[in-house]
Design an enzyme around this catalytic site. Structure first.
Site, PDB file in Angstrom:
ATOM      1  N   GLU A  60     -38.516 -11.086  -0.458  1.00  0.00           N
ATOM      2  CA  GLU A  60     -37.973 -11.056  -1.819  1.00  0.00           C
ATOM      3  C   GLU A  60     -37.681 -12.430  -2.412  1.00  0.00           C
ATOM      4  O   GLU A  60     -38.015 -12.676  -3.580  1.00  0.00           O
ATOM      5  CB  GLU A  60     -36.716 -10.179  -1.879  1.00  0.00           C
ATOM      6  CG  GLU A  60     -36.987  -8.678  -1.853  1.00  0.00           C
ATOM      7  CD  GLU A  60     -37.247  -8.125  -0.462  1.00  0.00           C
ATOM      8  OE1 GLU A  60     -37.132  -8.893   0.508  1.00  0.00           O
ATOM      9  OE2 GLU A  60     -37.552  -6.931  -0.334  1.00  0.00           O
ATOM     10  N   HIS A 129     -28.752   0.821  -0.927  1.00  0.00           N
ATOM     11  CA  HIS A 129     -29.873   1.255  -1.771  1.00  0.00           C
ATOM     12  C   HIS A 129     -29.411   2.067  -2.975  1.00  0.00           C
ATOM     13  O   HIS A 129     -30.193   2.853  -3.520  1.00  0.00           O
ATOM     14  CB  HIS A 129     -30.858   2.121  -0.958  1.00  0.00           C
ATOM     15  CG  HIS A 129     -31.834   1.346  -0.126  1.00  0.00           C
ATOM     16  ND1 HIS A 129     -31.462   0.503   0.895  1.00  0.00           N
ATOM     17  CD2 HIS A 129     -33.188   1.278  -0.152  1.00  0.00           C
ATOM     18  CE1 HIS A 129     -32.538  -0.019   1.457  1.00  0.00           C
ATOM     19  NE2 HIS A 129     -33.598   0.434   0.842  1.00  0.00           N
TER      20      HIS A 129
END
Ligand code: TPP
Ligand code: TPP
Ligand code: MG
Ligand code: MG
Lengths: 324, 353, 324, 353
Positions: A60, A129
């Protein structure tokens, strides 16, 4: 008019923009062959090829950093973070690089990139999440921030984001992907940075965005049945923030509530409440009420998960009491 | 099997452990099959369930090399490792179901399961997120002189994450008792390993940072166990290591993924590389155990694992008020619920307004 | 009573705590042989050895991650981030790991670590070395946050942080290190989580923390010369937040200003203003005024740098106008 | 010297470039000496100034291998690289002084200098922060088919940062025209390279990721230039590379650091490894240039660089209102100043209150 899902509207926005602008490239994990973890980029790789729809390793920080470099050298990258929860790993590239480059370099160059991601609760996906981290972005000078709540906005805001000269963080909501609406994409959308008044009512103003818009609309309906009429403002973008629209309605009505899924403390709801309280002080008959996410992590247990964020019932109840 | 196994003495041939390794792998396989069933029955908390079927040799082989004092972190596909380490399958399954009786009282679920009693410092839903913790555990072990090794388990996909290299560098620099255990199941979601990196000989990176590095074929659990013993023993002696176990992810990434990005022939070949079947065949071939005995063992395990489903379904969801618990230490006040805040604000309003 | 600098008070807190508790270890870049970029850990390596004062490679994410693992296995690590600006690289380990571990694992274990760092303007260090990023931390459930403004607090808050069962982010201010005070470290400090009322006055309440306390005190002095008397609250910790103290004074006085060096939008000042506005609504005679950092990056140019954050003059001017 | 030099044709011997390489290095050395002087005179914006004295061969040798269309990012010790690439020393010095006439109008300073005209995508105060940008520049080059290579310059300390490995992995996977240029001056602040990593042969990591990797002795600028040419040419052809240039940081980390962590003998030996002096001696030894000519060149450069100080001191600070400029594109409204907001809020108050 065509019936479209939020997911397909996003996909269409990407496809239409890519057709028009050959500099747009998408990069992220599983955006190509897999079609995106939530299917937003499905088959785009077939249409635009692997040079424009780039499957990346699970890296990322460097995905965002590569987008920065690409944006500085003539491309218009759309970097995808599979979950906004991964923002933490990328905040250096996002906040220290993308957000500051134009400024630090004295205006020599901008970073016209879009960081697409999704957040929020609704899938029992747990503490890492399910977060709503837009406040980190809103607090960072130099970043724009869009959070579509409707199918039409999913399309239009993404198209507009892809025209902006500065970095835009574009946060979708995972619980909205399958939502359907009849939309006329040919109709002229509101200008970038303008809020939408989704409902007009004389008794209180509720300011919200993203998935909570739908909860607020449900609550407004329930309130209406009890004779309370709410004006509902969907911010659409948090930066730019259309405070003029908020001001106009709050000054007229005198009562305001802000609703956000993000954790309450030092979150978006705090900014909105502070701003309304300071700018509309003389018009307020009641304190601005913040209905926001609890200051706790999100559990996988569905009961605990949904208990952690506002829902229509809490919104309606508190609005009712504000007017009692 | 409810306590972690001590490792055999260093250097022992592992052949004699094969029955035990088989049993461990069989239990993992059966447990994971039950997780799939629980999902089909709509009793899991969500669908983000990642089965380790096909990877049992890594779980069994590496945990066999660990000692009771050792610690470890796992990833989103960590059920098998935890079970192999000695977890209670009922509390595991209940956690996967988001139930109060689970290891984490329904807060963590499949991807955030942990048990300090077994040295399980936690599964992680952040790819690579649990890796640096073992460096810290290594520092603790050294300062506390407790002879513990800490093992980070992660997938091939995590080799894309920079923290892995940072952590390997630190471990090598400081000579920490740490093992980086990479379960290379060839895929990170829909991305095949060679679509994620140019050099798929992953252990070479570790060597370049100054660690011991090996890749091993996960088909043969004995090979895995031996390599793990070598590397864990060396780590305990101050030379950290990296072990890549090559295997195949038999099913989709998570429960809803049908792996359309893989062709049938590849999947078929991949599933042929079954470490459980391979160990079973070898046990029979070596005359160590009879097929009928293995059948009996398998049935016994199946019954044990069936019970986990019934157990889970019978359990309660955590109470809503537990939501505010454990954000901070129990000695600290819980975060104030939004409702409490609003009640106060609105009550004041009603009094004064 | 002894004259001590903020830097030395911090150093002494570390040394005293390390002497008492053998589980405390320090890890970070240049904390050992170099003695810390700002000299806070000077010579601690000589006193406590390299096993307890650990020089690390330049690997912020893994420094924080290693501290998490160390805290879970019986040590009490003090991780140092040389600049709070590097928080961005560590937010995954801090916010997704340290902050959530106790919760996700159902209370099995805590993460008793301290993340020491420093922030703020004052050294022409530019956009990536001058930020005030406490809002990211305050917004993250599971983290405690201390920001000492005085020499005594530098000592006491750090000692207290080193006794807390949960992760504490401890943000020093780079412009305070050389500040001197006569302090009696033997005197009993305020309890952890309690704000300090630094000045009492009948006309308005100014809530602040860290370096801005000194600017606020300067402003209060100037205001006093004009006959305006301010009550000044130094929060000391932002989590826990001592709202009771704020409430008590605001309800009595009816006018409040919050002052923070961090960027205004969605920052700490927003939280404080929103909270005061909602909880003390009926007592407020004027809107709560936010004086905070501009929503812009920080320049190296000294004029632009100091113009980007509040100073005594702006604070005094706005306070004066609030009372006009 | 105000435009970037085109590289010689691939494969050419670089010997003939030595006079030019010397001139470049000499200019860097002189410029950096003036930065030190500016600091002593209290005319810099702050003290976070990192001189590249001792590292001139990396700046000169690598930029000599780059073509006009190439781009690059640098680190906090990047003055020399930028100057070698063709920057205007006056605008550089003005930026270091925080002046309006600087490359970034006094907003960026020493650590955030950039010039898109020369392909300088920016210096960085985040160790490793500028590395992933070259991956993106590589993607652009490929899509735009403009035959550009992008070079990330960074120090040995940045090899501690995970992004380096993520970016190298991406570059190798995609065959991008990218070079990772590590200026190994043996120290990251007070930490010697062997105190930061177990294997100091840094290029081995790059090889393990599938890049070309070389380490070269920075004493000899010709060696640096040749290695850079090899690697840049290969990168242009689709095989990315990594080059570590070994040198010595002559002075402290930043202006206030007296390097108490290094002993005098080490510093003395390190400063003996002077690439500028080495090149000068070789030029004379080869009979390419006479000492007197070099003296004249050096004086000319000294005069040029002296002028940068006078220029800088004569410049203005940026106007305060420029603070709100360039947060966003000029077509967008500027962020509202706090004062404006408060004026509005307090004015309303006065009207209505
Ligand atoms: C930081 C981060 N990035 C992306 C994801 C989404 N994600 C979850 S699992 C996965 C693939 C991981 O592959 P690998 O490490 O090989 O593990 P496997 O699933 O094969 O066991 C991805 C991309 C994530 N959870 N965390
Ligand atoms: C992310 C980050 N961590 C730490 C620092 C503080 N810092 C600035 S320079 C430096 C040393 C860098 O060493 P190296 O990369 O070798 O470059 P050199 O200074 O030797 O040129 C450190 C630790 C920083 N600026 N950024
Ligand atoms: Mg995998
Ligand atoms: Mg160095």
């Amino acid at each position: 008019m065509a019936e479209l899902t939020y997911r397909d509207a996003l996909r269409k926005a990407l496809a239409d923009a890519m057709t028009e602008n050959p500099d747009i490239v998408i990069l992220g994990e599983e955006v190509g062959r897999y079609g995106g973890a939530y299917g937003v980029t499905k088959d785009l790789i077939k249409e635009f090829g692997p040079e424009r729809v780039i499957d990346t390793p699970i890296s990322e920080p460097s995905i965002v950093g590569a987008a920065v470099g690409a944006a500085m050298t003539g491309l218009r990258p759309v970097a995808e973070l599979m979950y906004v929860d991964f923002l933490g790993m990328t905040m250096d590239q996002l906040a220290n690089q993308a957000a500051k480059i134009r400024y630090m370099f004295g205006g020599q160059i901008g970073v016209p990139m879009v960081l697409r991601t999704q957040g929020g609760t609704g899938r029992s996906a747990g503490a890492q999440h399910s977060q709503s981290l837009e406040a980190y972005v809103m607090h960072t000078p130099g970043l724009r921030l869009a959070m579509p709540a409707t199918v039409a906005d999913a399309y239009h805001l993404l198209r507009q984001a892809l025209e902006r000269p500065d970095p835009v963080v574009f946060i979708e909501h995972k619980a909205l992907y399958t939502m359907k609406e009849d939309v006329d994409l040919g109709a002229r959308p509101p200008a970038w940075g303008k809020a939408a008044v989704r409902r007009q009512g004389k008794d209180l103003v509720i300011v919200t965005y993203s998935r909570q818009l739908h909860y607020v609309m449900d609550a407004a309906k329930a309130l209406s049945a009890k004779g309370i009429e709410a004006t509902v403002i969907d911010l659409r973008t948090l930066n730019p923030l259309d405070f003029d629209t908020i001001r106009e309605h709050v000054e007229r009505i005198g009562r305001a509530m802000v609703v956000s899924e993000g954790a309450m403390t030092a979150g978006v709801a705090a900014e909105l409440a502070a701003r309304i309280s300071e700018e509309c002080f003389d018009f307020l008959e009641e304190p601005v009420i913040r209905v926001a996410g609890e200051d706790i992590p999100i559990s996988v247990s569905p009961a605990l998960e949904s208990g952690s964020v506002p829902g229509p019932q809490l919104i309606a109840e508190m609005a009712g009491r504000l007017l009692a | 099997m409810s306590k972690p196994k001590g490792a055999s003495a260093p250097g022992t041939k592992t052949n004699s452990d094969l029955p035990e390794l088989y049993r461990t792998m069989r239990r993992v396989r059966s447990f994971e099959e039950r997780v799939g069933e629980l999902f089909v029955r709509g009793q899991t908390a969500g669908s983000m369930l990642h089965l380790s079927i096909g990877e049992e040799s890594a779980a069994a082989g590496i945990t066999a090399a660990m000692k009771p004092q050792d610690t470890f972190t796992t990833h989103h596909r960590g059920h098998g490792i935890f079970l192999a380490r000695g977890a209670d399958p009922k509390r595991m399954m209940a956690e996967i179901g988001g139930k109060e009786a689970g290891y984490c009282h329904g807060k963590g679920g499949s991807m955030h399961i942990a048990d300090m009693g077994l040295g399980h410092l936690g599964a992680n839903a952040i790819v690579g997120g649990g890796i640096p913790a073992v460096v810290g555990a290594g520092l603790s072990a050294r300062r506390k002189r407790n002879n513990a090794v800490s093992v980070a388990f992660f997938g091939d996909g995590a080799t894309g994450q920079g923290v892995l290299y940072e952590s390997m560098n630190m471990a090598a620099l400081w000579g920490l008792p740490v093992l980086f255990a990479c379960i290379n199941n060839q895929y990170g979601m829909g991305t095949r390993i060679d679509q994620a990196t140019a050099n798929t000989a992953l252990h070479e990176r570790a060597i370049a940072f100054g660690l011991n590095g090996e890749s091993v074929d996960g088909l043969d659990v004995e090979e895995v166990a031996e390599a793990a013993r070598r590397l864990v023993d060396a780590a305990r002696a101050g030379k950290p290591g990296f072990l890549a176990v090559s295997c195949y992810r038999f099913y989709g990434h998570a429960r809803k993924d049908k792996s359309p990005y893989r062709d049938a022939a590849e999947e078929e070949a991949g599933r042929q590389r079954d470490p459980v079947a391979f160990a079973r065949a070898r046990l029979i071939e070596r005359g160590l155990v009879k097929a009928a005995e293995l059948d009996a063992l398998d049935s016994e395990i199946a019954r044990e694992m069936d019970a986990t489903i019934d157990f889970t379904i019978a359990q309660n969801e955590p109470p809503l008020a537990s939501m505010f618990r454990d954000v901070f230490d129990p000695s600290e006040p819980e975060p104030e619920p939004v409702r409490t805040r609003l009640n106060r604000v609105l009550a004041t309003e009603q009094e004064n307004g």
